[in-house]
Enzyme design. Structure first.
Site, PDB file in Angstrom:
ATOM      1  N   THR A 284       0.843  -1.189   0.000  1.00  0.00           N
ATOM      2  CA  THR A 284       0.000   0.000   0.000  1.00  0.00           C
ATOM      3  C   THR A 284       0.879   1.240   0.000  1.00  0.00           C
ATOM      4  OG1 THR A 284      -1.608   1.295   1.231  1.00  0.00           O
ATOM      5  CG2 THR A 284      -0.187  -0.121   2.545  1.00  0.00           C
TER       6      THR A 284
ATOM      7  N   GLU B  15      -4.448  -2.771   4.872  1.00  0.00           N
ATOM      8  CA  GLU B  15      -4.057  -3.330   6.171  1.00  0.00           C
ATOM      9  C   GLU B  15      -5.159  -4.190   6.783  1.00  0.00           C
ATOM     10  OE1 GLU B  15      -3.585  -0.335   5.042  1.00  0.00           O
ATOM     11  OE2 GLU B  15      -1.760   0.597   5.803  1.00  0.00           O
TER      12      GLU B  15
ATOM     13  N   LYS C  76      -5.751  10.425  -3.348  1.00  0.00           N
ATOM     14  CA  LYS C  76      -6.261   9.175  -3.905  1.00  0.00           C
ATOM     15  C   LYS C  76      -7.103   9.482  -5.132  1.00  0.00           C
ATOM     16  CE  LYS C  76      -7.286   4.694  -2.096  1.00  0.00           C
ATOM     17  NZ  LYS C  76      -8.184   3.836  -1.333  1.00  0.00           N
TER      18      LYS C  76
ATOM     19  N   TRP D  34      -3.237   5.568  -5.088  1.00  0.00           N
ATOM     20  CA  TRP D  34      -2.538   6.604  -4.321  1.00  0.00           C
ATOM     21  C   TRP D  34      -1.528   7.381  -5.152  1.00  0.00           C
ATOM     22  CZ3 TRP D  34      -4.688   7.783   0.038  1.00  0.00           C
ATOM     23  CH2 TRP D  34      -5.310   6.794   0.824  1.00  0.00           C
TER      24      TRP D  34
HETATM   25  P1  AMP Z   1      -6.062   1.283   0.445  1.00  0.00           P
HETATM   26  O1  AMP Z   1      -5.161   0.737   1.475  1.00  0.00           O
HETATM   27  O2  AMP Z   1      -5.378   1.667  -0.813  1.00  0.00           O
HETATM   28  O3  AMP Z   1      -7.223   0.381   0.241  1.00  0.00           O
HETATM   29  O4  AMP Z   1      -6.653   2.653   0.988  1.00  0.00           O
HETATM   30  C1  AMP Z   1      -7.306   2.739   2.228  1.00  0.00           C
HETATM   31  C2  AMP Z   1      -7.812   4.134   2.443  1.00  0.00           C
HETATM   32  O5  AMP Z   1      -8.747   4.487   1.427  1.00  0.00           O
HETATM   33  C3  AMP Z   1      -8.538   4.351   3.729  1.00  0.00           C
HETATM   34  O6  AMP Z   1      -7.659   4.529   4.814  1.00  0.00           O
HETATM   35  C4  AMP Z   1      -9.364   5.588   3.408  1.00  0.00           C
HETATM   36  O7  AMP Z   1      -8.570   6.767   3.507  1.00  0.00           O
HETATM   37  C5  AMP Z   1      -9.713   5.371   1.949  1.00  0.00           C
HETATM   38  N1  AMP Z   1     -11.039   4.742   1.827  1.00  0.00           N
HETATM   39  C6  AMP Z   1     -11.330   3.445   1.636  1.00  0.00           C
HETATM   40  N2  AMP Z   1     -12.658   3.237   1.549  1.00  0.00           N
HETATM   41  C7  AMP Z   1     -13.239   4.444   1.714  1.00  0.00           C
HETATM   42  C8  AMP Z   1     -14.593   4.900   1.735  1.00  0.00           C
HETATM   43  N3  AMP Z   1     -15.621   4.081   1.556  1.00  0.00           N
HETATM   44  N4  AMP Z   1     -14.794   6.223   1.935  1.00  0.00           N
HETATM   45  C9  AMP Z   1     -13.766   7.086   2.118  1.00  0.00           C
HETATM   46  N5  AMP Z   1     -12.471   6.707   2.092  1.00  0.00           N
HETATM   47  C10 AMP Z   1     -12.202   5.410   1.895  1.00  0.00           C
END
Ligand code: AMP
Length: 549
Positions: free
Chosen positions: A179, A323, A433, A438
């Site tokens: 990530t 995570e 994002k 990212w």
């Molecule tokens: P990743 O590890 O790339 O899946 O990113 C995780 C992050 O994406 C989280 O910590 C949030 O900041 C963002 N995220 C994931 N799902 C949502 C959601 N439904 N609404 C807002 N932010 C989200």
């Protein structure tokens, strides 16, 4: 406890093959649409396991994939972990330097690669010491001109379709995914069998995103994003039909598969569904049997939920992280809302929802105190449970910032209301994002500031209708610099180092960057004062098109 009762992935495969031998797995690949049954799936998975063992892959070894969503990638999902090895799904959209870093750190022995991604892999691997000694298998019937390696079909040809799957401890790592959701280099998250098993069981409950054997499940979320949010495992455990949309699916491909294969459940980031809405409106087609879309990775816009409600398709809004294997909360309405009016229910459905059974949460302010669940007080969301990681791969030294007493500090700033609905209101770190992927503002800033004629620069995420967030650069030029020429130089420089979708949609020139009292750039002030959607209207759409990268 005996190993024989372990919580491992093998039981899901066994159940699907024995209870649903005729259920289909459908896949769109560069060779066309293919379909076979779970019975054949089980046989091919065993053949792959035999091929991997013959190649020398052993328990604890890591095997990489550089692939979109298709049946061969799905075969690696069960085969690699079930021989005790670890599947490392590499995100091909990452900048080249990140890919080299993670392949090096993961120490992959073998990488499965798609034909459509072979040119990208060839460019990344060329002359890179990190790739020395790694062999490639091309996902298809044939080899490739760009990357040397056997074809997948040749790799498994002649291998037995039976495999004596070993007993594996549930603590054995089954998966690995990196990530970039925090500043700094990408961090690896290992998934043990137990994490994936418990995540599967929790998501299958009515409090999660239930799947039954009559469903047809199509994960549009890439299989390099946290195991396509676990859908390949959950759909197999349930005995559902699988549909994989293949390389770079566009809305037309997605809609065609929904209609022709009778997809009932699908999943992906909001951008995918916003594109699909445009397509469906233009083409004036229906969505056939589609019942549920799991949306996550970024907040689901309310207008999108309404649009699908009008068509009897339920958006199930979920929040998660790499995570967390990845699902943590799902916005299912509580029983108390059964008789509530549409708008009241909708207000809850637009939040990130209720924590899944099996997990615990707390919300902590800057002083480390828990804040009340009143829908107003905010703090950082902490979470713990069986499918939440407690460390990053190979980085115990950095743990303190991210973990405390078994809790993962998510970096998401949230409120929680009296009912327990979590609402993500901000992020603690300055990462952007875009369409679920990212972008590191810090890396872009460093590169921009290393450009001649740039005195100061910050990059902030600006909210965007389609991609949720896009980067915009704010630059202070040195005296006498010509902004037009400078913008060109900056974009050339960034373009040489980063994928197109990382490039800022706009470069704005300021006389100075606002500073905090300690003299640091204040991104909060920049964001508040300058960044609004108008700035990025007219951005070149192809720049942000992640699918074609
Ligand atoms: P990743 O590890 O790339 O899946 O990113 C995780 C992050 O994406 C989280 O910590 C949030 O900041 C963002 N995220 C994931 N799902 C949502 C959601 N439904 N609404 C807002 N932010 C989200």
């Amino acid at each position: 406890m005996s190993d024989k009762t372990s919580q491992t992935l093998r039981s899901f495969l066994w159940r699907a093959v024995n209870l649903y031998p005729d259920r289909e797995v459908v896949s769109r690949t560069h060779e066309g649409r293919t379909r076979y049954t779970y019975k054949e799936y089980g046989e091919r998975t065993a053949r792959l396991a035999n091929a991997l063992s013959a190649y020398g892959i052993e328990k604890g070894d890591r095997v990489g994939t550089f692939c979109w969503n298709h049946h061969r990638h799905f075969e690696t999902y069960f085969s690699v972990p079930s021989i005790g090895a670890q599947l490392h799904t590499i995100n091909p959209l990452l900048p080249d330097t990140h890919i080299r870093h993670i392949v090096d750190e993961a120490d992959d022995q073998l990488i499965f690669v798609d034909h459509s991604l072979a040119p990208k892999l060839a460019a990344v691997a060329s002359g890179a010491p990190e790739f020395e000694g790694i062999e490639f298998v091309l996902m298809g019937e044939t080899e490739s001109d760009t990357v040397e390696g056997v074809s997948y079909e040749a790799f498994i040809a002649g291998r037995s379709s039976e495999y004596d799957w070993p007993e594996i401890e549930e603590t054995q790592p089954a998966g690995l995914c990196y990530t970039s959701g925090t500043t700094g280099e990408p961090k690896g998250v290992e998934y043990t069998h137990r994490m994936l098993w418990s995540h599967t069981m929790a998501t299958l409950t009515p409090q999660g995103i239930p799947i039954d054997d009559g469903d047809t499940v199509m994960p549009v979320v890439p299989m390099f994003h946290v195991n396509a949010w676990g859908f390949p495992f959950a759909a197999t455990a349930a005995g559902a039909k699988h549909v994989y949309p293949g390389p770079s699916p566009d809305p037309e491909d997605v809609v065609r598969l929904i209609r022709e294969e009778g997809v009932t459940i699908t999943a992906g980031v909001p951008t995918v569904w916003l594109d699909l809405i445009d397509y469906v409106e233009d083409a004036d087609v229906g969505l056939a049997d589609l019942e549920t879309i799991a949306v996550g990775g970024a907040a689901a816009p309310e207008s999108m939920i309404r649009w699908f409600d009008d068509r009897d398709v339920e958006i199930v809004h979920a929040w998660g992280m790499t995570e967390l294997s990845p699902i943590g909360t799902v916005s299912n309405p509580k029983y108390t809302l059964a008789d509530a009016d549409y708008e009241t229910r909708l207000r809850r459905r637009t939040t990130q929802g209720l924590v899944l059974p099996g997990l615990e949460i707390r919300v902590v302010d800057d002083e480390g105190e828990e804040v009340p669940w009143d829908g107003e007080a905010f703090g950082e969301l902490w979470i713990r449970g069986p499918w939440v990681t407690t460390e990053y791969f190979g980085r115990p030294a950095t743990d303190e910032a991210d973990f405390e007493g078994g809790w993962l500090k998510t970096g998401d700033i949230v409120t929680v209301d009296e009912e327990g609905y979590v609402d993500v209101v901000d992020r603690a770190e300055d990462v952007i994002k875009s369409a679920g992927e990212w972008i590191s503002s810090i890396e872009l800033e460093d590169a921009i500031m290393a450009t001649d004629d740039v005195a100061e620069a910050v990059v902030v995420g600006v909210s965007h209708e389609k991609y949720q967030e896009r980067p915009v650069a704010f630059v202070v030029p040195t005296d006498g610099a010509d902004p037009d020429a400078l913008s060109e130089t900056i974009l050339d420089r960034l373009g040489a180092e980063y994928p197109g979708w990382w490039l800022p949609d706009a470069i704005e020139y300021l006389e100075e960057i606002p500073k905090t009292t300690t003299g640091k750039f204040s991104k909060a002030v920049v964001r508040e004062r300058y960044a609004d959607e108008a700035l990025i209207e007219g951005a070149a759409p192809e720049r942000a098109d992640h699918r074609t990268e």
